[in-house]
Design an enzyme around this catalytic site. Structure first.
Site, short mmCIF file in Angstrom:
data_model
loop_
_atom_site.label_atom_id
_atom_site.label_comp_id
_atom_site.label_asym_id
_atom_site.label_seq_id
_atom_site.Cartn_x
_atom_site.Cartn_y
_atom_site.Cartn_z
N GLY A 1 -0.84 0.67 7.01
CA GLY A 1 -2.21 0.16 7.12
C GLY A 1 -2.29 -1.34 6.90
O GLY A 1 -2.96 -2.06 7.65
N HIS B 1 15.34 -12.25 12.41
CA HIS B 1 15.09 -12.02 13.84
C HIS B 1 13.63 -12.13 14.24
O HIS B 1 13.33 -12.44 15.40
CB HIS B 1 15.60 -10.64 14.25
CG HIS B 1 17.08 -10.51 14.16
ND1 HIS B 1 17.75 -9.39 14.59
CD2 HIS B 1 18.04 -11.36 13.68
CE1 HIS B 1 19.05 -9.55 14.39
NE2 HIS B 1 19.24 -10.73 13.82
N ARG C 1 4.83 4.10 -1.95
CA ARG C 1 5.12 5.52 -2.18
C ARG C 1 6.53 5.92 -1.74
O ARG C 1 6.96 7.04 -1.99
CB ARG C 1 4.08 6.39 -1.49
CG ARG C 1 2.72 6.26 -2.15
CD ARG C 1 1.73 7.30 -1.69
NE ARG C 1 0.49 7.14 -2.43
CZ ARG C 1 -0.69 6.90 -1.87
NH1 ARG C 1 -0.79 6.82 -0.56
NH2 ARG C 1 -1.76 6.76 -2.63
N CYS D 1 0.86 -1.18 0.00
CA CYS D 1 0.00 0.00 0.00
C CYS D 1 0.90 1.23 0.00
O CYS D 1 2.12 1.11 -0.12
CB CYS D 1 -0.98 0.00 1.18
SG CYS D 1 -0.29 0.39 2.80
N GLY D 2 0.34 2.41 0.13
CA GLY D 2 1.12 3.63 0.03
C GLY D 2 2.24 3.73 1.05
O GLY D 2 3.40 3.91 0.70
#
Length: 142
Positions: A70, A98, A109, A65-66
């Site tokens: 989210g 880890h 983005r 996503c951007g």
């Protein structure tokens, strides 16, 4: 190996390039993401990916996503998911070594497609180190 992939509108172009890479490696891909650039709600595309990883229907997940935040927040609601937000190969390597991450979250983005492809390869080629790290992972669940 089977990988579930999901994305919102910010990650559509990235997803198609990642799918090409995965298929070239002989990996089966389940595409749950949007194929469009029109605005969508990222949780609608995260839940099926996270469910597949949570139930071992998929070996790994990739979410785009951007900002990556989210999708990571949503995926980490599932008890067997360890979704790591990564923006470099080095962070990707550490989240596998880890944290035994099983979902790679990508901020479209703030990364380039070549960066993301390198991150995906690193994610797939890096093993969990176990040992002291396993003790820490055991303390994550509530």
């Amino acid at each position: 190996m089977k990988i579930a992939i999901g994305n919102d509108h910010a990650g559509t172009e990235y997803k198609f390039e990642v799918i090409k890479l995965l298929e070239a490696r002989g990996i089966t891909v389940k595409n749950y993401g949007t194929n469009e650039n029109s605005s969508v709600d990222y949780p609608d595309f995260v839940h099926p990916v996270a469910k597949d990883v949570d139930t071992n229907t998929a070996d790994f997940g990739i979410l785009i996503c951007g900002s990556g935040n989210g999708v990571a927040m949503t995926a980490n609601k599932y008890s067997n998911v360890r979704a790591g937000l990564c923006w470099t190969k080095e962070i990707t390597e550490l989240t596998r070594q880890h944290n035994n991450a099983n979902v790679l979250c990508v901020p479209a983005r703030y990364t380039s497609i070549p960066q993301v492809l390198a991150m995906v390869e690193t994610f797939l080629d890096t093993n969990f180190e176990g040992g002291r790290h396993q003790n820490r992972i055991n303390k994550i669940a509530i």
